[in-house]
Motif scaffolding. Sequence first.
Motif, PDB file in Angstrom:
ATOM      1  N   GLU A  80      -2.859  -0.933  -7.734  1.00 32.20           N
ATOM      2  CA  GLU A  80      -2.534   0.048  -6.858  1.00 32.20           C
ATOM      3  C   GLU A  80      -3.415   0.402  -5.637  1.00 32.20           C
ATOM      4  O   GLU A  80      -3.051   0.498  -4.595  1.00 32.20           O
ATOM      5  CB  GLU A  80      -2.035   1.052  -7.829  1.00 32.20           C
ATOM      6  CG  GLU A  80      -0.717   1.069  -8.485  1.00 32.20           C
ATOM      7  CD  GLU A  80       0.333   0.676  -7.567  1.00 32.20           C
ATOM      8  OE1 GLU A  80       0.457   1.390  -6.530  1.00 32.20           O
ATOM      9  OE2 GLU A  80       1.234  -0.382  -7.729  1.00 32.20           O
ATOM     10  N   ARG A  83      -3.640  -2.217  -3.121  1.00 26.71           N
ATOM     11  CA  ARG A  83      -2.433  -2.127  -2.106  1.00 26.71           C
ATOM     12  C   ARG A  83      -2.488  -0.899  -0.971  1.00 26.71           C
ATOM     13  O   ARG A  83      -2.327  -1.078   0.080  1.00 26.71           O
ATOM     14  CB  ARG A  83      -0.934  -1.730  -3.041  1.00 26.71           C
ATOM     15  CG  ARG A  83      -0.704  -3.068  -3.854  1.00 26.71           C
ATOM     16  CD  ARG A  83       0.691  -2.536  -4.513  1.00 26.71           C
ATOM     17  NE  ARG A  83       1.242  -3.796  -5.163  1.00 26.71           N
ATOM     18  CZ  ARG A  83       1.102  -4.038  -6.473  1.00 26.71           C
ATOM     19  NH1 ARG A  83       0.571  -3.008  -7.148  1.00 26.71           N
ATOM     20  NH2 ARG A  83       1.391  -5.243  -7.125  1.00 26.71           N
ATOM     21  N   ALA A 106       0.573  -9.359  -4.997  1.00 27.74           N
ATOM     22  CA  ALA A 106       0.912  -8.457  -3.789  1.00 27.74           C
ATOM     23  C   ALA A 106       2.426  -8.616  -3.347  1.00 27.74           C
ATOM     24  O   ALA A 106       3.031  -9.661  -3.594  1.00 27.74           O
ATOM     25  CB  ALA A 106       0.203  -8.709  -2.475  1.00 27.74           C
ATOM     26  N   GLU A 110       3.367  -5.246   1.104  1.00 26.82           N
ATOM     27  CA  GLU A 110       1.703  -5.584   1.606  1.00 26.82           C
ATOM     28  C   GLU A 110       1.620  -6.561   2.408  1.00 26.82           C
ATOM     29  O   GLU A 110       0.754  -6.735   3.379  1.00 26.82           O
ATOM     30  CB  GLU A 110       1.039  -5.641   0.217  1.00 26.82           C
ATOM     31  CG  GLU A 110       0.847  -4.633  -0.744  1.00 26.82           C
ATOM     32  CD  GLU A 110       1.960  -4.346  -1.553  1.00 26.82           C
ATOM     33  OE1 GLU A 110       2.237  -3.166  -1.551  1.00 26.82           O
ATOM     34  OE2 GLU A 110       2.681  -5.215  -2.194  1.00 26.82           O
TER      35      GLU A 110
END
Length: 328
Positions: A80, A83, A106, A110
Amino acid sequence: LAADGVDLPAKTWFSAIHEMAGAHAKGAEGLLFAMIAAGHRPDQEAVAAVLAAHIREGNPGEAARLEADLHRQGLVLGPEARRHLVTQHARAGSADCAERALPAGAGVAEYNAVLAAFAKQGDWEGSERVFEEAVACIEPDVVSYTTVLDAHARCSSYEGVSTWLARMHDAAVVPNDFTHSCVLKALFDSGRLQEGLDYLGTISPTVVHFNIALSTLGKSRQLDLVKHVWDVMSTRGVAPNAISYAALAAAQTCTSALEDLLSEQVSLGVRPTGPFFEAFVRLSRSDEAAVRRFLQRCLDAGLPRSSRVVASAAVVLGPPEAQRLVPG
Protein backbone atom coordinates in the motif's frame (compact mmCIF):
# COMPACT_ATOMS: atom_id res chain seq x y z
CA LEU A 1 9.00 17.13 24.99
CA ALA A 2 10.71 13.89 24.03
CA ALA A 3 14.11 15.33 24.98
CA ASP A 4 12.70 16.30 28.39
CA GLY A 5 11.75 12.68 28.96
CA VAL A 6 8.04 12.94 28.25
CA ASP A 7 6.79 9.53 27.10
CA LEU A 8 4.79 10.53 24.03
CA PRO A 9 2.39 7.89 22.72
CA ALA A 10 2.79 6.64 19.16
CA LYS A 11 -0.42 8.41 18.15
CA THR A 12 1.12 11.78 19.05
CA TRP A 13 4.23 11.02 16.99
CA PHE A 14 2.08 10.01 14.03
CA SER A 15 0.07 13.25 14.21
CA ALA A 16 3.22 15.38 14.41
CA ILE A 17 4.85 13.56 11.48
CA HIS A 18 1.78 13.97 9.27
CA GLU A 19 1.45 17.66 10.13
CA MET A 20 5.13 18.30 9.47
CA ALA A 21 5.07 16.28 6.22
CA GLY A 22 2.53 18.73 4.83
CA ALA A 23 4.97 21.61 5.34
CA HIS A 24 8.58 20.44 5.48
CA ALA A 25 10.03 17.10 4.41
CA LYS A 26 13.30 17.36 6.35
CA GLY A 27 11.42 18.27 9.52
CA ALA A 28 9.11 15.29 9.06
CA GLU A 29 12.09 13.02 8.51
CA GLY A 30 13.70 14.32 11.72
CA LEU A 31 10.53 13.50 13.67
CA LEU A 32 10.42 10.05 12.09
CA PHE A 33 13.91 9.17 13.33
CA ALA A 34 13.23 10.79 16.71
CA MET A 35 10.20 8.53 17.02
CA ILE A 36 12.34 5.49 16.26
CA ALA A 37 14.92 6.66 18.82
CA ALA A 38 12.12 6.96 21.39
CA GLY A 39 11.36 3.27 20.92
CA HIS A 40 8.31 3.51 18.68
CA ARG A 41 8.04 1.78 15.34
CA PRO A 42 6.44 4.05 12.71
CA ASP A 43 3.62 2.60 10.68
CA GLN A 44 3.58 2.38 6.88
CA GLU A 45 1.36 5.43 6.54
CA ALA A 46 3.78 7.68 8.47
CA VAL A 47 6.78 6.47 6.45
CA ALA A 48 4.89 6.97 3.17
CA ALA A 49 3.90 10.52 4.24
CA VAL A 50 7.54 11.52 4.80
CA LEU A 51 8.69 9.95 1.54
CA ALA A 52 5.85 11.67 -0.32
CA ALA A 53 6.84 15.01 1.23
CA HIS A 54 10.34 14.72 -0.26
CA ILE A 55 8.83 13.88 -3.65
CA ARG A 56 6.39 16.81 -3.55
CA GLU A 57 9.27 19.15 -2.78
CA GLY A 58 11.03 17.94 -5.92
CA ASN A 59 13.59 15.72 -4.20
CA PRO A 60 12.97 12.12 -5.35
CA GLY A 61 16.62 11.33 -4.61
CA GLU A 62 16.05 12.23 -0.95
CA ALA A 63 13.05 9.91 -0.89
CA ALA A 64 15.17 7.07 -2.31
CA ARG A 65 17.92 7.74 0.25
CA LEU A 66 15.43 7.73 3.14
CA GLU A 67 13.82 4.53 1.94
CA ALA A 68 17.28 2.86 1.83
CA ASP A 69 18.10 4.14 5.34
CA LEU A 70 14.84 2.77 6.71
CA HIS A 71 15.36 -0.53 4.92
CA ARG A 72 18.70 -0.94 6.72
CA GLN A 73 16.81 -0.49 9.99
CA GLY A 74 14.36 -3.22 9.07
CA LEU A 75 11.54 -0.96 7.92
CA VAL A 76 10.41 -2.29 4.54
CA LEU A 77 7.62 -0.56 2.66
CA GLY A 78 4.52 -2.66 2.14
CA PRO A 79 2.42 -2.78 -1.03
CA GLU A 80 0.00 0.00 0.00
CA ALA A 81 2.80 2.40 0.87
CA ARG A 82 4.56 1.65 -2.39
CA ARG A 83 1.36 2.26 -4.34
CA HIS A 84 1.13 5.65 -2.67
CA LEU A 85 4.73 6.39 -3.67
CA VAL A 86 4.04 5.42 -7.27
CA THR A 87 1.24 7.97 -7.41
CA GLN A 88 3.36 10.70 -5.80
CA HIS A 89 6.31 10.11 -8.15
CA ALA A 90 3.99 10.10 -11.16
CA ARG A 91 2.34 13.38 -10.12
CA ALA A 92 5.77 14.92 -9.66
CA GLY A 93 6.74 13.83 -13.18
CA SER A 94 9.44 11.40 -12.00
CA ALA A 95 8.62 8.57 -14.37
CA ASP A 96 11.72 6.47 -13.67
CA CYS A 97 11.21 6.74 -9.90
CA ALA A 98 7.54 5.85 -10.27
CA GLU A 99 8.47 2.76 -12.27
CA ARG A 100 11.06 1.67 -9.67
CA ALA A 101 8.49 2.12 -6.90
CA LEU A 102 6.01 -0.29 -8.49
CA PRO A 103 5.26 -3.00 -5.90
CA ALA A 104 4.92 -6.67 -6.66
CA GLY A 105 1.34 -7.31 -7.65
CA ALA A 106 0.75 -3.71 -8.75
CA GLY A 107 -2.64 -3.14 -10.28
CA VAL A 108 -3.80 -1.38 -13.41
CA ALA A 109 -4.12 1.98 -11.58
CA GLU A 110 -0.45 1.96 -10.57
CA TYR A 111 0.73 0.96 -14.02
CA ASN A 112 -1.46 3.66 -15.58
CA ALA A 113 0.10 6.25 -13.26
CA VAL A 114 3.58 5.25 -14.44
CA LEU A 115 2.46 5.27 -18.08
CA ALA A 116 1.07 8.78 -17.61
CA ALA A 117 4.35 10.01 -16.13
CA PHE A 118 6.27 8.80 -19.20
CA ALA A 119 3.61 10.21 -21.53
CA LYS A 120 3.85 13.67 -19.95
CA GLN A 121 7.55 13.62 -20.76
CA GLY A 122 6.74 12.69 -24.36
CA ASP A 123 8.69 9.46 -23.77
CA TRP A 124 6.75 7.05 -25.96
CA GLU A 125 9.50 4.44 -25.73
CA GLY A 126 9.24 4.42 -21.94
CA SER A 127 5.45 4.22 -22.16
CA GLU A 128 5.59 1.30 -24.58
CA ARG A 129 8.15 -0.54 -22.44
CA VAL A 130 6.08 -0.18 -19.27
CA PHE A 131 2.95 -1.22 -21.16
CA GLU A 132 4.57 -4.42 -22.40
CA GLU A 133 5.78 -5.18 -18.87
CA ALA A 134 2.29 -4.51 -17.51
CA VAL A 135 0.64 -6.94 -19.93
CA ALA A 136 2.32 -9.81 -18.09
CA CYS A 137 0.71 -8.72 -14.80
CA ILE A 138 -2.56 -6.96 -15.60
CA GLU A 139 -5.19 -6.59 -18.28
CA PRO A 140 -4.66 -3.10 -19.75
CA ASP A 141 -7.77 -0.93 -19.92
CA VAL A 142 -8.75 2.00 -22.13
CA VAL A 143 -6.65 4.36 -19.98
CA SER A 144 -3.56 2.18 -20.47
CA TYR A 145 -3.86 2.18 -24.26
CA THR A 146 -4.84 5.83 -24.46
CA THR A 147 -1.89 6.92 -22.32
CA VAL A 148 0.55 5.31 -24.77
CA LEU A 149 -1.39 7.01 -27.58
CA ASP A 150 -0.97 10.30 -25.72
CA ALA A 151 2.81 9.81 -25.53
CA HIS A 152 2.96 9.44 -29.32
CA ALA A 153 0.55 12.35 -29.86
CA ARG A 154 2.78 14.64 -27.78
CA CYS A 155 5.53 13.85 -30.28
CA SER A 156 3.17 14.55 -33.21
CA SER A 157 3.68 10.95 -34.34
CA TYR A 158 0.53 9.85 -36.10
CA GLU A 159 2.22 6.59 -37.13
CA GLY A 160 2.64 5.67 -33.47
CA VAL A 161 -0.89 6.76 -32.64
CA SER A 162 -2.41 4.75 -35.48
CA THR A 163 -0.43 1.65 -34.46
CA TRP A 164 -1.74 1.78 -30.90
CA LEU A 165 -5.25 2.65 -32.03
CA ALA A 166 -5.17 -0.55 -34.09
CA ARG A 167 -3.95 -2.48 -31.03
CA MET A 168 -6.89 -1.10 -29.08
CA HIS A 169 -9.32 -2.34 -31.71
CA ASP A 170 -7.62 -5.74 -31.83
CA ALA A 171 -7.99 -6.01 -28.04
CA ALA A 172 -11.67 -5.01 -28.29
CA VAL A 173 -11.01 -1.94 -26.10
CA VAL A 174 -13.45 0.87 -26.91
CA PRO A 175 -11.81 4.31 -27.34
CA ASN A 176 -12.98 7.13 -25.09
CA ASP A 177 -13.12 10.89 -25.64
CA PHE A 178 -9.48 11.36 -24.63
CA THR A 179 -8.44 8.65 -27.10
CA HIS A 180 -10.14 10.63 -29.87
CA SER A 181 -8.40 13.81 -28.68
CA CYS A 182 -5.01 12.11 -28.97
CA VAL A 183 -5.77 10.89 -32.49
CA LEU A 184 -6.98 14.32 -33.61
CA LYS A 185 -3.99 16.08 -32.07
CA ALA A 186 -1.59 13.74 -33.86
CA LEU A 187 -3.40 14.18 -37.18
CA PHE A 188 -3.53 17.97 -37.08
CA ASP A 189 -0.05 18.43 -35.61
CA SER A 190 1.43 16.25 -38.35
CA GLY A 191 -0.32 18.27 -41.06
CA ARG A 192 -2.90 15.62 -41.97
CA LEU A 193 -5.69 18.20 -42.00
CA GLN A 194 -8.15 16.40 -44.24
CA GLU A 195 -7.70 13.14 -42.36
CA GLY A 196 -8.34 15.05 -39.15
CA LEU A 197 -11.53 16.57 -40.54
CA ASP A 198 -12.63 13.14 -41.77
CA TYR A 199 -11.95 11.62 -38.33
CA LEU A 200 -14.22 14.21 -36.72
CA GLY A 201 -17.01 12.82 -38.87
CA THR A 202 -16.52 9.28 -37.55
CA ILE A 203 -16.99 10.10 -33.84
CA SER A 204 -19.42 11.95 -31.60
CA PRO A 205 -17.20 15.00 -31.14
CA THR A 206 -17.21 17.24 -28.09
CA VAL A 207 -16.14 20.88 -28.01
CA VAL A 208 -12.66 19.67 -26.98
CA HIS A 209 -12.35 17.69 -30.21
CA PHE A 210 -13.50 20.62 -32.34
CA ASN A 211 -11.11 22.94 -30.49
CA ILE A 212 -8.14 20.77 -31.45
CA ALA A 213 -9.04 21.28 -35.10
CA LEU A 214 -9.88 24.96 -34.68
CA SER A 215 -6.67 25.75 -32.79
CA THR A 216 -4.42 24.14 -35.38
CA LEU A 217 -6.21 25.73 -38.31
CA GLY A 218 -6.46 29.09 -36.56
CA LYS A 219 -2.73 29.27 -35.87
CA SER A 220 -2.03 28.66 -39.55
CA ARG A 221 -4.59 31.36 -40.52
CA GLN A 222 -6.71 28.98 -42.60
CA LEU A 223 -9.89 30.96 -42.19
CA ASP A 224 -11.97 29.02 -44.71
CA LEU A 225 -11.27 25.71 -42.99
CA VAL A 226 -11.86 27.26 -39.57
CA LYS A 227 -15.27 28.47 -40.74
CA HIS A 228 -16.01 25.02 -42.14
CA VAL A 229 -15.23 23.35 -38.79
CA TRP A 230 -17.26 26.04 -37.01
CA ASP A 231 -20.25 25.31 -39.24
CA VAL A 232 -19.91 21.56 -38.62
CA MET A 233 -19.74 22.22 -34.88
CA SER A 234 -22.91 24.29 -35.08
CA THR A 235 -24.66 21.63 -37.18
CA ARG A 236 -23.72 18.95 -34.61
CA GLY A 237 -25.20 21.07 -31.84
CA VAL A 238 -21.89 21.59 -30.00
CA ALA A 239 -21.67 24.97 -28.27
CA PRO A 240 -18.35 26.85 -28.64
CA ASN A 241 -16.40 27.92 -25.57
CA ALA A 242 -13.70 30.53 -24.92
CA ILE A 243 -11.01 28.36 -26.52
CA SER A 244 -13.14 27.98 -29.64
CA TYR A 245 -13.53 31.74 -29.99
CA ALA A 246 -9.81 32.34 -29.41
CA ALA A 247 -9.01 29.90 -32.23
CA LEU A 248 -11.55 31.56 -34.51
CA ALA A 249 -10.06 34.96 -33.64
CA ALA A 250 -6.54 33.78 -34.50
CA ALA A 251 -7.62 33.08 -38.08
CA GLN A 252 -9.27 36.46 -38.70
CA THR A 253 -7.81 39.10 -40.99
CA CYS A 254 -9.46 42.29 -39.72
CA THR A 255 -10.28 43.85 -36.36
CA SER A 256 -13.94 44.43 -37.22
CA ALA A 257 -14.47 40.66 -37.31
CA LEU A 258 -13.08 40.41 -33.79
CA GLU A 259 -15.37 43.21 -32.63
CA ASP A 260 -18.32 41.16 -33.89
CA LEU A 261 -16.98 37.96 -32.33
CA LEU A 262 -16.63 39.67 -28.96
CA SER A 263 -20.25 40.80 -29.11
CA GLU A 264 -21.30 37.26 -29.98
CA GLN A 265 -19.29 35.83 -27.08
CA VAL A 266 -20.79 38.28 -24.62
CA SER A 267 -24.31 37.45 -25.77
CA LEU A 268 -23.61 33.75 -25.08
CA GLY A 269 -22.03 34.41 -21.70
CA VAL A 270 -18.56 33.28 -22.85
CA ARG A 271 -15.70 35.29 -21.38
CA PRO A 272 -12.88 36.35 -23.71
CA THR A 273 -9.37 35.02 -23.07
CA GLY A 274 -5.85 36.38 -23.36
CA PRO A 275 -5.25 34.77 -26.80
CA PHE A 276 -8.49 36.34 -28.07
CA PHE A 277 -7.23 39.80 -27.11
CA GLU A 278 -3.77 39.02 -28.54
CA ALA A 279 -5.38 38.34 -31.94
CA PHE A 280 -6.83 41.86 -31.92
CA VAL A 281 -3.46 43.40 -31.00
CA ARG A 282 -1.84 41.53 -33.89
CA LEU A 283 -4.36 42.96 -36.36
CA SER A 284 -4.57 46.46 -34.88
CA ARG A 285 -1.58 47.85 -36.83
CA SER A 286 -0.50 49.70 -33.67
CA ASP A 287 -3.77 51.65 -33.46
CA GLU A 288 -3.56 52.74 -29.82
CA ALA A 289 -7.13 54.04 -29.62
CA ALA A 290 -8.55 50.83 -31.07
CA VAL A 291 -6.50 48.62 -28.72
CA ARG A 292 -7.45 50.73 -25.69
CA ARG A 293 -11.14 50.57 -26.60
CA PHE A 294 -11.12 46.83 -27.34
CA LEU A 295 -9.17 46.08 -24.17
CA GLN A 296 -11.78 47.87 -22.09
CA ARG A 297 -14.57 45.96 -23.82
CA CYS A 298 -12.80 42.68 -23.08
CA LEU A 299 -12.24 43.61 -19.43
CA ASP A 300 -15.90 44.55 -19.09
CA ALA A 301 -16.78 41.14 -20.55
CA GLY A 302 -14.66 39.32 -17.94
CA LEU A 303 -11.22 39.09 -19.55
CA PRO A 304 -8.89 37.75 -16.80
CA ARG A 305 -6.41 40.34 -15.53
CA SER A 306 -3.14 38.55 -16.18
CA SER A 307 0.48 39.40 -16.95
CA ARG A 308 -0.12 37.92 -20.40
CA VAL A 309 -2.83 40.47 -21.13
CA VAL A 310 -0.63 43.30 -19.85
CA ALA A 311 2.25 42.13 -22.06
CA SER A 312 -0.03 42.00 -25.11
CA ALA A 313 -1.40 45.49 -24.51
CA ALA A 314 2.11 46.81 -23.86
CA VAL A 315 3.14 45.93 -27.42
CA VAL A 316 1.04 48.84 -28.65
CA LEU A 317 0.36 50.99 -25.58
CA GLY A 318 3.65 50.63 -23.71
CA PRO A 319 4.11 48.99 -20.29
CA PRO A 320 3.01 51.89 -18.02
CA GLU A 321 -0.26 52.48 -19.88
CA ALA A 322 -0.96 48.75 -20.14
CA GLN A 323 -0.46 48.29 -16.39
CA ARG A 324 -2.69 51.28 -15.69
CA LEU A 325 -5.51 49.86 -17.84
CA VAL A 326 -5.23 46.36 -16.36
CA PRO A 327 -5.08 46.97 -12.59
CA GLY A 328 -4.39 44.03 -10.32
